[in-house]
Design a protein around this motif. Structure first.
Motif, PDB file in Angstrom:
ATOM      1  N   ASN A  66     108.836 123.162  -0.787  1.00 27.40           N
ATOM      2  CA  ASN A  66     109.891 122.484  -1.535  1.00 27.40           C
ATOM      3  C   ASN A  66     111.137 123.364  -1.625  1.00 27.40           C
ATOM      4  OD1 ASN A  66     111.029 120.417  -3.186  1.00 27.40           O
ATOM      5  ND2 ASN A  66     110.494 121.614  -4.993  1.00 27.40           N
ATOM      6  N   ILE A  67     110.946 124.624  -1.946  1.00 28.50           N
ATOM      7  CA  ILE A  67     112.068 125.565  -2.010  1.00 28.50           C
ATOM      8  C   ILE A  67     112.723 125.687  -0.638  1.00 28.50           C
ATOM      9  CG2 ILE A  67     112.665 128.019  -2.290  1.00 28.50           C
ATOM     10  CD1 ILE A  67     110.505 128.051  -4.558  1.00 28.50           C
ATOM     11  N   SER A  68     111.911 125.815   0.389  1.00 35.74           N
ATOM     12  CA  SER A  68     112.425 125.953   1.754  1.00 35.74           C
ATOM     13  C   SER A  68     113.283 124.755   2.159  1.00 35.74           C
ATOM     14  CB  SER A  68     111.255 126.127   2.730  1.00 35.74           C
ATOM     15  OG  SER A  68     111.719 126.318   4.030  1.00 35.74           O
TER      16      SER A  68
ATOM     17  N   LEU B 178     116.590 124.791   0.211  1.00 34.62           N
ATOM     18  CA  LEU B 178     117.469 125.854   0.682  1.00 34.62           C
ATOM     19  C   LEU B 178     118.071 125.490   2.033  1.00 34.62           C
ATOM     20  CD1 LEU B 178     118.779 128.605   0.501  1.00 34.62           C
ATOM     21  CD2 LEU B 178     116.628 129.621   1.316  1.00 34.62           C
ATOM     22  N   LYS B 179     117.270 124.963   2.928  1.00 39.19           N
ATOM     23  CA  LYS B 179     117.777 124.561   4.244  1.00 39.19           C
ATOM     24  C   LYS B 179     118.885 123.525   4.089  1.00 39.19           C
ATOM     25  CE  LYS B 179     116.431 123.106   8.814  1.00 39.19           C
ATOM     26  NZ  LYS B 179     116.581 124.347   9.528  1.00 39.19           N
ATOM     27  N   LYS B 180     118.670 122.549   3.228  1.00 42.10           N
ATOM     28  CA  LYS B 180     119.679 121.510   3.001  1.00 42.10           C
ATOM     29  C   LYS B 180     120.976 122.126   2.482  1.00 42.10           C
ATOM     30  CE  LYS B 180     120.583 117.261   0.490  1.00 42.10           C
ATOM     31  NZ  LYS B 180     120.098 116.293  -0.493  1.00 42.10           N
ATOM     32  N   ALA B 181     120.866 123.035   1.528  1.00 41.43           N
ATOM     33  CA  ALA B 181     122.060 123.669   0.956  1.00 41.43           C
ATOM     34  C   ALA B 181     122.814 124.479   2.013  1.00 41.43           C
ATOM     35  CB  ALA B 181     121.668 124.564  -0.220  1.00 41.43           C
ATOM     36  N   LEU B 182     122.084 125.222   2.837  1.00 39.56           N
ATOM     37  CA  LEU B 182     122.733 126.040   3.869  1.00 39.56           C
ATOM     38  C   LEU B 182     123.402 125.176   4.930  1.00 39.56           C
ATOM     39  CD1 LEU B 182     120.015 128.813   4.353  1.00 39.56           C
ATOM     40  CD2 LEU B 182     122.251 129.080   3.253  1.00 39.56           C
TER      41      LEU B 182
ATOM     42  N   THR C  65     122.942 128.640  11.076  1.00 39.58           N
ATOM     43  CA  THR C  65     122.045 129.107  12.126  1.00 39.58           C
ATOM     44  C   THR C  65     121.995 130.629  12.202  1.00 39.58           C
ATOM     45  OG1 THR C  65     123.809 128.907  13.773  1.00 39.58           O
ATOM     46  CG2 THR C  65     122.294 127.036  13.553  1.00 39.58           C
ATOM     47  N   ASN C  66     122.933 131.321  11.561  1.00 36.45           N
ATOM     48  CA  ASN C  66     122.924 132.782  11.538  1.00 36.45           C
ATOM     49  C   ASN C  66     122.049 133.336  10.420  1.00 36.45           C
ATOM     50  OD1 ASN C  66     124.716 132.651  13.623  1.00 36.45           O
ATOM     51  ND2 ASN C  66     126.455 133.430  12.485  1.00 36.45           N
ATOM     52  N   ILE C  67     121.488 132.447   9.611  1.00 35.46           N
ATOM     53  CA  ILE C  67     120.702 132.873   8.459  1.00 35.46           C
ATOM     54  C   ILE C  67     119.267 132.381   8.627  1.00 35.46           C
ATOM     55  CG2 ILE C  67     120.440 132.709   5.957  1.00 35.46           C
ATOM     56  CD1 ILE C  67     123.550 132.125   5.963  1.00 35.46           C
ATOM     57  N   ASP C  68     118.354 133.342   8.620  1.00 39.48           N
ATOM     58  CA  ASP C  68     116.926 133.022   8.611  1.00 39.48           C
ATOM     59  C   ASP C  68     116.434 133.251   7.191  1.00 39.48           C
ATOM     60  OD1 ASP C  68     116.525 132.553  11.461  1.00 39.48           O
ATOM     61  OD2 ASP C  68     116.852 134.705  11.721  1.00 39.48           O
ATOM     62  N   TYR C  69     115.331 132.604   6.868  1.00 34.84           N
ATOM     63  CA  TYR C  69     114.758 132.836   5.547  1.00 34.84           C
ATOM     64  C   TYR C  69     113.270 132.535   5.568  1.00 34.84           C
ATOM     65  CZ  TYR C  69     115.147 127.799   5.211  1.00 34.84           C
ATOM     66  OH  TYR C  69     115.049 126.460   5.479  1.00 34.84           O
ATOM     67  N   GLU C  70     112.585 133.172   4.649  1.00 35.23           N
ATOM     68  CA  GLU C  70     111.163 132.940   4.404  1.00 35.23           C
ATOM     69  C   GLU C  70     111.020 132.692   2.906  1.00 35.23           C
ATOM     70  OE1 GLU C  70     108.087 133.441   6.206  1.00 35.23           O
ATOM     71  OE2 GLU C  70     109.090 133.765   8.120  1.00 35.23           O
ATOM     72  N   VAL C  71     110.053 131.893   2.550  1.00 29.99           N
ATOM     73  CA  VAL C  71     109.725 131.692   1.144  1.00 29.99           C
ATOM     74  C   VAL C  71     108.270 132.109   0.968  1.00 29.99           C
ATOM     75  CG1 VAL C  71     109.629 130.088  -0.789  1.00 29.99           C
ATOM     76  CG2 VAL C  71     111.372 129.776   0.988  1.00 29.99           C
ATOM     77  N   LEU C  72     108.068 133.119   0.139  1.00 30.27           N
ATOM     78  CA  LEU C  72     106.743 133.666  -0.131  1.00 30.27           C
ATOM     79  C   LEU C  72     106.543 133.716  -1.639  1.00 30.27           C
ATOM     80  CD1 LEU C  72     107.142 136.798   2.139  1.00 30.27           C
ATOM     81  CD2 LEU C  72     105.772 134.800   2.721  1.00 30.27           C
ATOM     82  N   GLN C  73     105.500 133.062  -2.111  1.00 25.85           N
ATOM     83  CA  GLN C  73     105.189 133.100  -3.539  1.00 25.85           C
ATOM     84  C   GLN C  73     106.424 132.727  -4.377  1.00 25.85           C
ATOM     85  OE1 GLN C  73     103.290 136.897  -4.378  1.00 25.85           O
ATOM     86  NE2 GLN C  73     101.921 136.666  -2.630  1.00 25.85           N
ATOM     87  N   CYS C  74     107.147 131.746  -3.909  1.00 22.60           N
ATOM     88  CA  CYS C  74     108.369 131.228  -4.549  1.00 22.60           C
ATOM     89  C   CYS C  74     109.499 132.263  -4.595  1.00 22.60           C
ATOM     90  CB  CYS C  74     108.083 130.657  -5.935  1.00 22.60           C
ATOM     91  SG  CYS C  74     107.123 129.127  -5.864  1.00 22.60           S
ATOM     92  N   ARG C  75     109.430 133.250  -3.729  1.00 26.34           N
ATOM     93  CA  ARG C  75     110.498 134.238  -3.576  1.00 26.34           C
ATOM     94  C   ARG C  75     111.161 133.999  -2.221  1.00 26.34           C
ATOM     95  NH1 ARG C  75     106.658 136.132  -6.661  1.00 26.34           N
ATOM     96  NH2 ARG C  75     107.056 137.613  -8.314  1.00 26.34           N
ATOM     97  N   VAL C  76     112.480 134.060  -2.192  1.00 24.01           N
ATOM     98  CA  VAL C  76     113.229 133.810  -0.967  1.00 24.01           C
ATOM     99  C   VAL C  76     113.638 135.143  -0.353  1.00 24.01           C
ATOM    100  CG1 VAL C  76     115.338 132.814   0.011  1.00 24.01           C
ATOM    101  CG2 VAL C  76     114.103 131.595  -1.792  1.00 24.01           C
ATOM    102  N   VAL C  77     113.364 135.279   0.937  1.00 22.13           N
ATOM    103  CA  VAL C  77     113.805 136.436   1.707  1.00 22.13           C
ATOM    104  C   VAL C  77     114.851 135.924   2.693  1.00 22.13           C
ATOM    105  CG1 VAL C  77     113.123 138.317   3.231  1.00 22.13           C
ATOM    106  CG2 VAL C  77     111.494 137.425   1.532  1.00 22.13           C
ATOM    107  N   LEU C  78     116.077 136.416   2.565  1.00 23.14           N
ATOM    108  CA  LEU C  78     117.183 136.029   3.446  1.00 23.14           C
ATOM    109  C   LEU C  78     117.400 137.114   4.489  1.00 23.14           C
ATOM    110  CD1 LEU C  78     119.658 134.886   0.660  1.00 23.14           C
ATOM    111  CD2 LEU C  78     118.461 133.384   2.264  1.00 23.14           C
ATOM    112  N   LEU C  79     117.611 136.678   5.738  1.00 24.71           N
ATOM    113  CA  LEU C  79     117.818 137.611   6.838  1.00 24.71           C
ATOM    114  C   LEU C  79     118.917 137.084   7.740  1.00 24.71           C
ATOM    115  CD1 LEU C  79     114.266 137.031   6.954  1.00 24.71           C
ATOM    116  CD2 LEU C  79     114.706 139.409   7.442  1.00 24.71           C
ATOM    117  N   GLY C  80     119.571 137.969   8.458  1.00 26.17           N
ATOM    118  CA  GLY C  80     120.562 137.523   9.431  1.00 26.17           C
ATOM    119  C   GLY C  80     121.806 138.379   9.430  1.00 26.17           C
ATOM    120  N   ILE C  81     122.713 137.977  10.299  1.00 22.66           N
ATOM    121  CA  ILE C  81     124.015 138.638  10.401  1.00 22.66           C
ATOM    122  C   ILE C  81     125.078 137.561  10.269  1.00 22.66           C
ATOM    123  CG2 ILE C  81     125.555 140.024  11.838  1.00 22.66           C
ATOM    124  CD1 ILE C  81     123.081 141.060  13.306  1.00 22.66           C
ATOM    125  N   VAL C  82     125.987 137.747   9.322  1.00 18.20           N
ATOM    126  CA  VAL C  82     127.070 136.789   9.107  1.00 18.20           C
ATOM    127  C   VAL C  82     128.407 137.488   9.321  1.00 18.20           C
ATOM    128  CG1 VAL C  82     125.715 135.330   7.535  1.00 18.20           C
ATOM    129  CG2 VAL C  82     127.092 137.207   6.613  1.00 18.20           C
TER     130      VAL C  82
END
Length: 185
Positions: free
Chosen positions: A120-122, A125-129, A138-155
């Motif tokens: 649900n969080i994922s 978040l995808k919709k918002a991005l 597309t420059n931002i990757d993310y993972e959702v673990l235990q309701c915590r968001v990990v953001l990765l990428g180069i902007v």
């Protein structure tokens, strides 16, 4: 009729491949890395994940590898310290890896935030991005673990980084955010 079905299948397969190829072309076009570096980073991540898959201790489904300019981020959940050490060893052993950073949480069952909560969080978040026209999602990757968001990428800008982080913070149910987004200057 049978020949038509075979033709339709082959046509559908080719169309799908062209669409996937189009996505890769779009990714490179808006990417902050040069095409050669983007391809090398994708290759590095694929090699690491393939080695995770082949390793009995790591349990591939619990770890993902993201690579940006030779810097690998291993993200996931672990069941033992040996599993973490092996995942890092695998990542470091791939040619071209400059550095390895981990964001790993001990695996646990949490009835207040399981797979459905993460999904649900994922999705939110995808919709918002995607709906934010000021950033290249597309420059931002993310993972959702235990309701915590990990953001990765180069902007490209500090504003894009701040926007991605704000979107993550605005999703209901998010318990924390770890941002590994870097700004290409």
């Amino acid at each position: 009729m049978r020949a038509f079905s075979r033709f339709a299948f082959v046509f559908s397969l080719l169309a799908g491949l062209l669409l996937l190829n189009g996505c890769a072309v779009y990714d490179v076009a808006v990417e902050e890395r040069n095409p050669g570096q983007w391809a090398e980073d994708k290759k590095t991540s694929a090699i690491i994940e393939e080695r995770f898959l082949e390793d009995e201790l790591v349990e591939y489904l619990h770890f993902d590898a993201y690579t940006y300019l030779g810097h690998v981020y291993v993200v996931g959940e672990y069941t033992s310290r040996e599993q973490v050490d092996r995942a890092v060893e695998i990542a470091r052993g791939v040619k071209g890896v400059r550095e390895v950073t981990t964001y790993l949480l001990p695996k646990r069952d949490d009835p207040t935030c399981g797979t459905a909560g993460n999904m649900n969080i994922s999705a939110k978040l995808k919709k918002a991005l995607v709906n934010d026209s000021t950033i290249w999602s597309t420059n931002i990757d993310y993972e959702v673990l235990q309701c915590r968001v990990v953001l990765l990428g180069i902007v490209g800008t500090d504003e894009a980084k701040a926007a991605a982080e704000a979107h993550a913070a605005s999703v209901p149910g998010v318990r924390g955010i770890k941002s590994f987004i870097t700004v290409n200057r």
